[in-house]
Design an enzyme around this catalytic site. Structure first.
Site, PDB file in Angstrom:
ATOM      1  N   TYR A 159     101.639  -9.944  82.099  1.00  5.13           N
ATOM      2  CA  TYR A 159     101.640  -8.378  81.651  1.00  5.13           C
ATOM      3  C   TYR A 159     100.220  -8.129  80.908  1.00  5.13           C
ATOM      4  CZ  TYR A 159     103.028  -3.948  81.372  1.00  5.13           C
ATOM      5  OH  TYR A 159     103.498  -2.458  81.321  1.00  5.13           O
ATOM      6  N   LYS A 166      99.449  -0.579  76.652  1.00  5.52           N
ATOM      7  CA  LYS A 166     100.906  -0.109  76.445  1.00  5.52           C
ATOM      8  C   LYS A 166     100.899  -0.162  74.742  1.00  5.52           C
ATOM      9  CE  LYS A 166     102.613   0.891  80.402  1.00  5.52           C
ATOM     10  NZ  LYS A 166     102.830   2.256  81.086  1.00  5.52           N
TER      11      LYS A 166
HETATM   12  C1  1JT Z   1     101.138  -1.618  86.187  1.00  6.84           C
HETATM   13  C2  1JT Z   1     101.728  -2.177  87.209  1.00  6.84           C
HETATM   14  C3  1JT Z   1     101.739  -1.067  85.212  1.00  6.84           C
HETATM   15  C4  1JT Z   1     103.047  -2.832  86.901  1.00  6.84           C
HETATM   16  C5  1JT Z   1     103.857  -2.658  85.792  1.00  6.84           C
HETATM   17  C6  1JT Z   1     103.142  -1.614  85.122  1.00  6.84           C
HETATM   18  N1  1JT Z   1     104.173  -1.454  83.821  1.00  6.84           N
HETATM   19  C7  1JT Z   1     105.396  -2.095  84.183  1.00  6.84           C
HETATM   20  N2  1JT Z   1     104.984  -2.908  85.378  1.00  6.84           N
HETATM   21  C8  1JT Z   1     105.884  -3.739  85.912  1.00  6.84           C
HETATM   22  C9  1JT Z   1     105.865  -5.403  85.424  1.00  6.84           C
HETATM   23  C10 1JT Z   1     104.631  -5.987  85.487  1.00  6.84           C
HETATM   24  C11 1JT Z   1     104.607  -7.209  85.276  1.00  6.84           C
HETATM   25  C12 1JT Z   1     105.585  -7.742  84.565  1.00  6.84           C
HETATM   26  C13 1JT Z   1     106.470  -6.900  84.078  1.00  6.84           C
HETATM   27  C14 1JT Z   1     106.898  -5.579  84.493  1.00  6.84           C
HETATM   28  C15 1JT Z   1     100.936  -2.932  88.427  1.00  6.84           C
HETATM   29  C16 1JT Z   1      99.572  -2.286  88.367  1.00  6.84           C
HETATM   30  C17 1JT Z   1      99.334  -1.207  87.801  1.00  6.84           C
HETATM   31  C18 1JT Z   1      99.881  -0.849  86.342  1.00  6.84           C
HETATM   32  O1  1JT Z   1     105.408  -8.971  83.772  1.00  6.84           O
HETATM   33  C19 1JT Z   1     106.568  -9.448  83.196  1.00  6.84           C
HETATM   34  C20 1JT Z   1     103.285  -7.819  85.550  1.00  6.84           C
END
Ligand code: 1JT
Length: 259
Positions: A159, A166
């Site tokens: 993340y 965030k």
């Molecule tokens: C972005 C993306 C913001 C995916 C995102 C995000 N906020 C949550 N997610 C889903 C996510 C992603 C990861 C994760 C858990 C949830 C994609 C690009 C644009 C910004 O890792 C455990 C990596």
């Protein structure tokens, strides 16, 4: 979602509808079902058509505005458009984030200055920019909401730079709530559990993450976009009139578990 009149007579704008799987789209349908009048934004001409097609499936007529949140002029133009079409608004839902793909795949220490600043600008600063635009339109007070994820407070593999953005976003929620509270404007975040949206889908190992979260979460499953929408309708409604500056978890309880 069950239809209610919770938002009858309320008007608001949703930023960040990209496609039918978007959390922003589930929220929009929830707001519409609850009786709200809605406006939408799209980032650029390439994305306009998809938002138009989705919005045309809603029962009521909706306004559509271009708004790339990295451009102050477009944010100001959105304020003018909303003022012209609606006069005043009651809620704003911010569902925007961006980080470059490589920053979500490499080790965090590899994050470039450019990638870091871009994630902060789009995912965090934009909430302050749109709140400043929206505040004068919220003449009877209002509800500003954003979406966040647990990676802001725990180091969640991959993340990375989004977690840092965030964290800044959640802090911005508290400072905006403190600043705008005297105008009757509430500012809150919903921390959603991982959901298989298109944004998440391209991320390597995401299916694994969904499985592990479902195994450990108290409710033994992943959360659905409609459940995030339920919390969002609540936060836009007068039922939540005493809640501001909060991060509300809609994650099947995953965040409370130790082992
Ligand atoms: C972005 C993306 C913001 C995916 C995102 C995000 N906020 C949550 N997610 C889903 C996510 C992603 C990861 C994760 C858990 C949830 C994609 C690009 C644009 C910004 O890792 C455990 C990596």
């Amino acid at each position: 979602m069950t239809e209610t009149n919770l938002l009858q007579g309320k008007k608001g704008v949703v930023l960040g509808v990209a496609n039918k799987r978007s959390i922003a789209w589930a929220i929009s349908k929830g707001m519409s079902d609850a009786g709200a009048e809605l406006a939408f934004t799209y980032q650029n001409e390439k994305l306009k058509g998809r938002v138009e097609d989705l919005v045309s499936t809603l029962p009521a007529e909706c306004s559509l505005f271009p708004c790339d949140v990295t451009d102050d002029e477009q944010v100001a133009a959105l304020g003018e458009g909303l003022s012209r079409d609606f006069g005043s608004i009651d809620f704003l839902v911010h569902c925007l984030a961006f980080a470059s793909r490589e920053d979500l795949e490499r080790g965090f220490s590899q994050t470039s200055r450019e990638g870091y600043l871009l994630a902060q600008e789009v995912s965090s600063y934009s909430l302050t920019a749109v709140s400043r635009m929206a505040a004068p339109l919220m003449k009877d007070g209002g509800s500003i909401q954003t979406l966040t994820y647990l990676g802001s407070e725990r180091a969640v593999k991959n993340y990375n730079v989004m977690g840092v953005a965030k964290a800044a976003l959640e802090s911005s929620v508290r400072y905006l709530a403190a600043d705008l509270g005297e105008k009757g404007i509430r500012v809150n975040a919903i921390s959603a559990g991982p959901i298989n949206t298109l944004a998440a889908r391209g991320i390597s190992g995401f299916t694994d993450i969904l499985g592990q979260v479902a195994e450990r979460a108290p409710l033994k499953r992943n959360v659905e976009t409609e459940e995030v929408a339920g919390a969002s309708v609540f936060l836009a409604s007068d039922l939540s009139s005493g809640i501001t500056g909060e991060v509300i978890y809609v994650d099947c309880g995953y965040n409370i578990v130790g082992l």
